[in-house]
Design a protein around this motif. Structure first.
Motif, PDB file in Angstrom:
ATOM      1  N   THR A 137      39.621  37.156  32.171  1.00 45.85           N
ATOM      2  CA  THR A 137      38.992  38.465  32.317  1.00 45.85           C
ATOM      3  C   THR A 137      37.540  38.265  32.757  1.00 45.85           C
ATOM      4  O   THR A 137      37.048  38.950  33.656  1.00 45.85           O
ATOM      5  N   VAL A 138      36.875  37.311  32.144  1.00 46.30           N
ATOM      6  CA  VAL A 138      35.501  36.977  32.525  1.00 46.30           C
ATOM      7  C   VAL A 138      35.443  36.496  33.975  1.00 46.30           C
ATOM      8  O   VAL A 138      34.559  36.899  34.743  1.00 46.30           O
ATOM      9  N   ALA A 139      36.384  35.646  34.368  1.00 47.36           N
ATOM     10  CA  ALA A 139      36.389  35.138  35.747  1.00 47.36           C
ATOM     11  C   ALA A 139      36.514  36.292  36.737  1.00 47.36           C
ATOM     12  O   ALA A 139      35.811  36.333  37.759  1.00 47.36           O
ATOM     13  N   ALA A 140      37.402  37.235  36.451  1.00 47.01           N
ATOM     14  CA  ALA A 140      37.571  38.379  37.347  1.00 47.01           C
ATOM     15  C   ALA A 140      36.287  39.201  37.432  1.00 47.01           C
ATOM     16  O   ALA A 140      35.888  39.645  38.515  1.00 47.01           O
ATOM     17  N   TRP A 141      35.634  39.395  36.292  1.00 51.83           N
ATOM     18  CA  TRP A 141      34.365  40.120  36.308  1.00 51.83           C
ATOM     19  C   TRP A 141      33.294  39.360  37.080  1.00 51.83           C
ATOM     20  O   TRP A 141      32.455  39.959  37.765  1.00 51.83           O
ATOM     21  N   ALA A 142      33.314  38.042  36.996  1.00 47.13           N
ATOM     22  CA  ALA A 142      32.343  37.245  37.755  1.00 47.13           C
ATOM     23  C   ALA A 142      32.505  37.487  39.253  1.00 47.13           C
ATOM     24  O   ALA A 142      31.523  37.667  39.988  1.00 47.13           O
ATOM     25  N   PHE A 143      33.746  37.516  39.715  1.00 46.04           N
ATOM     26  CA  PHE A 143      33.976  37.794  41.133  1.00 46.04           C
ATOM     27  C   PHE A 143      33.575  39.224  41.481  1.00 46.04           C
ATOM     28  O   PHE A 143      33.008  39.486  42.551  1.00 46.04           O
ATOM     29  N   ALA A 144      33.848  40.157  40.587  1.00 47.13           N
ATOM     30  CA  ALA A 144      33.455  41.541  40.831  1.00 47.13           C
ATOM     31  C   ALA A 144      31.941  41.684  40.909  1.00 47.13           C
ATOM     32  O   ALA A 144      31.426  42.559  41.612  1.00 47.13           O
ATOM     33  N   GLN A 145      31.235  40.807  40.218  1.00 44.46           N
ATOM     34  CA  GLN A 145      29.777  40.817  40.242  1.00 44.46           C
ATOM     35  C   GLN A 145      29.213  39.975  41.386  1.00 44.46           C
ATOM     36  O   GLN A 145      28.004  39.758  41.442  1.00 44.46           O
TER      37      GLN A 145
ATOM     38  N   ASP B 204      44.926  46.167  35.673  1.00 48.53           N
ATOM     39  CA  ASP B 204      44.710  46.200  37.127  1.00 48.53           C
ATOM     40  C   ASP B 204      43.329  46.729  37.500  1.00 48.53           C
ATOM     41  O   ASP B 204      43.162  47.492  38.455  1.00 48.53           O
ATOM     42  N   ARG B 205      42.334  46.317  36.757  1.00 50.34           N
ATOM     43  CA  ARG B 205      40.950  46.738  37.041  1.00 50.34           C
ATOM     44  C   ARG B 205      40.500  46.243  38.413  1.00 50.34           C
ATOM     45  O   ARG B 205      39.706  46.913  39.098  1.00 50.34           O
ATOM     46  N   PHE B 206      41.023  45.083  38.838  1.00 49.26           N
ATOM     47  CA  PHE B 206      40.584  44.485  40.095  1.00 49.26           C
ATOM     48  C   PHE B 206      41.767  44.281  41.037  1.00 49.26           C
ATOM     49  O   PHE B 206      42.880  43.990  40.589  1.00 49.26           O
ATOM     50  N   PRO B 207      41.532  44.380  42.355  1.00 42.75           N
ATOM     51  CA  PRO B 207      42.632  44.339  43.320  1.00 42.75           C
ATOM     52  C   PRO B 207      42.979  42.946  43.832  1.00 42.75           C
ATOM     53  O   PRO B 207      43.823  42.812  44.713  1.00 42.75           O
ATOM     54  N   PHE B 208      42.346  41.924  43.292  1.00 44.21           N
ATOM     55  CA  PHE B 208      42.559  40.570  43.789  1.00 44.21           C
ATOM     56  C   PHE B 208      43.275  39.702  42.759  1.00 44.21           C
ATOM     57  O   PHE B 208      43.233  39.973  41.559  1.00 44.21           O
TER      58      PHE B 208
END
Length: 233
Positions: free
Chosen positions: A28-36, A202-206
């Motif tokens: 979850t943190v990794a996905a947020w890192a990419f979103a940031q 599905d917060r992120f599309p990647f």
């Protein structure tokens, strides 16, 4: 698609396709890192390696489980990371279970790292990949973490194209020991919103794909066609 669900210690050979699941909180943190805005995430084998990488690359952002420690920039918390501008930067991540699981399958032909926040994109990527066997690595609690197993089972069902409701899987994750420990402050380096953020479906599309680059395990986001795009091809 034939799916099997194994803990890290149960991996006796390198699978062809692996989905490494850590809901609370590594991926979850990794996905947020990419979103940031992060360009890539280096999955470190140890705290010492993370610190050594940080020392060689002072502009990289190093994070770890637990409380903040000297040499690290932040901790493994989506609630804390979501306010950090990571535009174009490299993140070094070392966690108790998630990064360990990814490194354990680094020789697989395809390694995906996942949580609920990228579940559908991960399932869609699996549907496009040739092969009939996928190993889901349940990283938490020696393969017994119900939040990770629930997420893995949900992604496996979605990868078959089944119209599976996420409700029961999210409920299991919300009632898991990890969620309780985060909510009650048993674990360190926690933001009050962490559990809710880990359960955002599905917060992120990647999807997130890990590959070996120059002897390092590197995680990058991978754009996945939406169902509408797939239908138009």
């Amino acid at each position: 698609m034939k799916a099997r669900f194994l803990g890290i210690a149960d991996l006796t050979e390198s699978p062809s396709v692996a989905v490494v699941v850590d809901v609370m909180r590594a991926f979850t943190v990794a996905a947020w890192a990419f979103a940031q805005g992060a360009e890539k995430i280096v999955l470190a084998e140890s705290l010492d390696e993370a610190l050594a990488l940080k020392a060689r690359h002072p502009d990289w952002v190093a994070l770890k489980d637990g409380a903040l420690a000297p040499g690290f920039d932040t901790v493994n918390s989506p609630g804390l990371l979501r306010s950090v501008d990571l535009g174009g930067r490299t993140v070094v991540q070392k966690t108790t279970a998630g990064t360990v699981g990814a490194l354990a399958v680094k020789d697989a032909s395809l390694v995906l790292c996942a949580g609920f926040v990228v579940a559908e994109a991960t399932a869609r990527l699996l549907r496009t990949h040739e092969g009939d066997s996928v190993t889901f690595v349940v990283t938490g609690e020696d393969g017994q973490a119900d939040e990770d197993l629930a997420c893995a089972q949900y992604i496996a069902r979605r990868a078959t194209g089944a119209g599976t409701s996420a409700g029961e899987f999210l409920r299991r994750a919300e009632e898991s020991r990890a969620a309780t420990e985060l909510a009650e402050g048993v674990r360190k380096g926690v933001h009050p919103d962490d559990v809710a953020l880990c359960l955002e479906l599905d917060r992120f599309p990647f999807a997130m794909v890990a590959t070996v680059e120059d002897s390092l395990m590197v995680l990058r986001p991978c754009a996945v066609p939406s169902p509408a795009d797939e239908a138009s091809i």
